[in-house]
Design an enzyme around this catalytic site. Sequence first.
Site, short mmCIF file in Angstrom:
data_model
loop_
_atom_site.label_atom_id
_atom_site.label_comp_id
_atom_site.label_asym_id
_atom_site.label_seq_id
_atom_site.Cartn_x
_atom_site.Cartn_y
_atom_site.Cartn_z
N HIS A 113 42.43 8.84 18.44
CA HIS A 113 43.87 8.64 18.35
C HIS A 113 44.40 7.84 19.54
O HIS A 113 45.23 6.94 19.38
CB HIS A 113 44.59 9.99 18.30
CG HIS A 113 44.44 10.72 17.01
ND1 HIS A 113 44.52 10.10 15.79
CD2 HIS A 113 44.22 12.05 16.76
CE1 HIS A 113 44.37 11.01 14.83
NE2 HIS A 113 44.19 12.19 15.39
N HIS B 238 46.77 16.13 24.90
CA HIS B 238 47.05 17.54 25.17
C HIS B 238 46.14 18.45 24.34
O HIS B 238 45.94 18.19 23.16
CB HIS B 238 48.51 17.86 24.85
CG HIS B 238 49.49 17.03 25.60
ND1 HIS B 238 50.80 16.87 25.21
CD2 HIS B 238 49.35 16.29 26.74
CE1 HIS B 238 51.45 16.09 26.08
NE2 HIS B 238 50.58 15.72 27.00
N ASP C 187 45.15 22.73 23.48
CA ASP C 187 45.71 24.08 23.49
C ASP C 187 44.96 24.95 24.49
O ASP C 187 43.76 25.21 24.33
CB ASP C 187 45.63 24.67 22.09
CG ASP C 187 46.44 25.95 21.95
OD1 ASP C 187 46.82 26.55 22.98
OD2 ASP C 187 46.71 26.37 20.81
N GLU D 71 40.23 13.23 19.42
CA GLU D 71 41.53 12.87 20.00
C GLU D 71 41.47 11.52 20.72
O GLU D 71 42.46 10.78 20.75
CB GLU D 71 42.01 13.96 20.96
CG GLU D 71 42.23 15.32 20.30
CD GLU D 71 43.22 15.29 19.15
OE1 GLU D 71 44.11 14.42 19.15
OE2 GLU D 71 43.09 16.14 18.25
N HIS E 113 46.37 17.44 20.36
CA HIS E 113 46.97 16.24 19.79
C HIS E 113 46.99 15.14 20.85
O HIS E 113 46.93 15.41 22.04
CB HIS E 113 48.38 16.50 19.25
CG HIS E 113 49.32 17.14 20.24
ND1 HIS E 113 49.90 18.36 20.03
CD2 HIS E 113 49.79 16.73 21.45
CE1 HIS E 113 50.68 18.67 21.05
NE2 HIS E 113 50.63 17.70 21.93
N CYS F 260 43.47 19.05 14.08
CA CYS F 260 44.22 18.22 15.01
C CYS F 260 45.70 18.36 14.71
O CYS F 260 46.11 18.45 13.55
CB CYS F 260 43.78 16.77 14.86
SG CYS F 260 44.82 15.57 15.71
#
Length: 362
Positions: A279, A245, A247, A276, A235, A122
């Site tokens: 988070h 977001h 990758d 994620e 992240h 992450c």
Amino acid sequence: MRVNVSLVVFSILLSLHLCVSARFLPNISSMPPNLLPNVTKTAWDSFHNFSGCHLGEQLDGLAKLKKYFHHFGYIPENVANFTDNFDVQLESALKTYQKNFNLNVTGQLDEATVKQLVRPRCGNADIVNGSTSMNSGKTESPPALHTVAHYTFFPGTPRWPRSRPNLTYAFSPDNQLEDQVKSVFSRAFQRWAEVIPLNFTESDDFQTANIRIGFFSGDHGDGEPFDGVLGTLAHAFSPPSGRFHLDLDENWVVSGDVANSAIASAVDLESVAVHEIGHLLGLGHSSDVGAIMYPTISARSRKVELASDDIEGIQQLYGTNPNYNATAAASVQQNDTSGTDFVHLSWGLSVLWTVGMVLLLL
């Protein structure tokens, strides 16, 4: 009639270049090996060269490792030009990192530490504004207390307000995701909704949704650029930002057994999404290797079930879903034996596949 191969190939390349929607490649294990992505170098491969390095040495590339530690909060100073010297600053960062990841605290780049460093992870920092609640930020408890909690929160313990039990999420229209990909996120949100009194509903309005999900390459304007294959995978920002977001350059597996993927750099999308979302709800990183909120996950591996550490942490923030049955949840076993489906959210691999099929038919 003789087919002009060059003209056919050019037409296919042109048509695919103009299309930016996500590509799905079912049954990728049957693809010819020469058409699979040949990833020979990933973001942090050079760290392998540092194995055995210790205080006082100088080695080309150590500056990149210092930037790695700065990005994840272990070196707080923002130095414009990090040197290639193994100095006290790097040794201190290493010791803190080793403690957070349950490694022997040697302050040296031993084999176990390097192996952990190169794992995809992450992009969120382990230490924010000099503050961490991972292992290095915990005080030792008397053995009799048997302290087992490893979950952490962001500084200030942000959470979504109690007045907002229903959160909406939406996908960037630029990605043109198909339902198969969106369903991965739906399952990931549901794993958290099962244990806390929050509901998550997909919205078509990206601008007004509480949570906004997008796939991006490289520098995408938030100060946290992605780095290509593996390295940082995704992240997400703490509440109430709602930014999530991922990758674009990763080889994302959207269903099936990722362990059997023919691509060594394959990453399980649901595993990353569940992490994620933690988070987005307010959880920081955990030093419990079995927890969803542990910062790293190896390629071709899958981890989607919330561990007790994750559940205890998120329920500290939001309380318990009144319908949650902890006993029944503990007995649920992951049983996913369907064939592997693969999505690489760029058009390059699709070009290879389509061109290859045309050439085989000619």
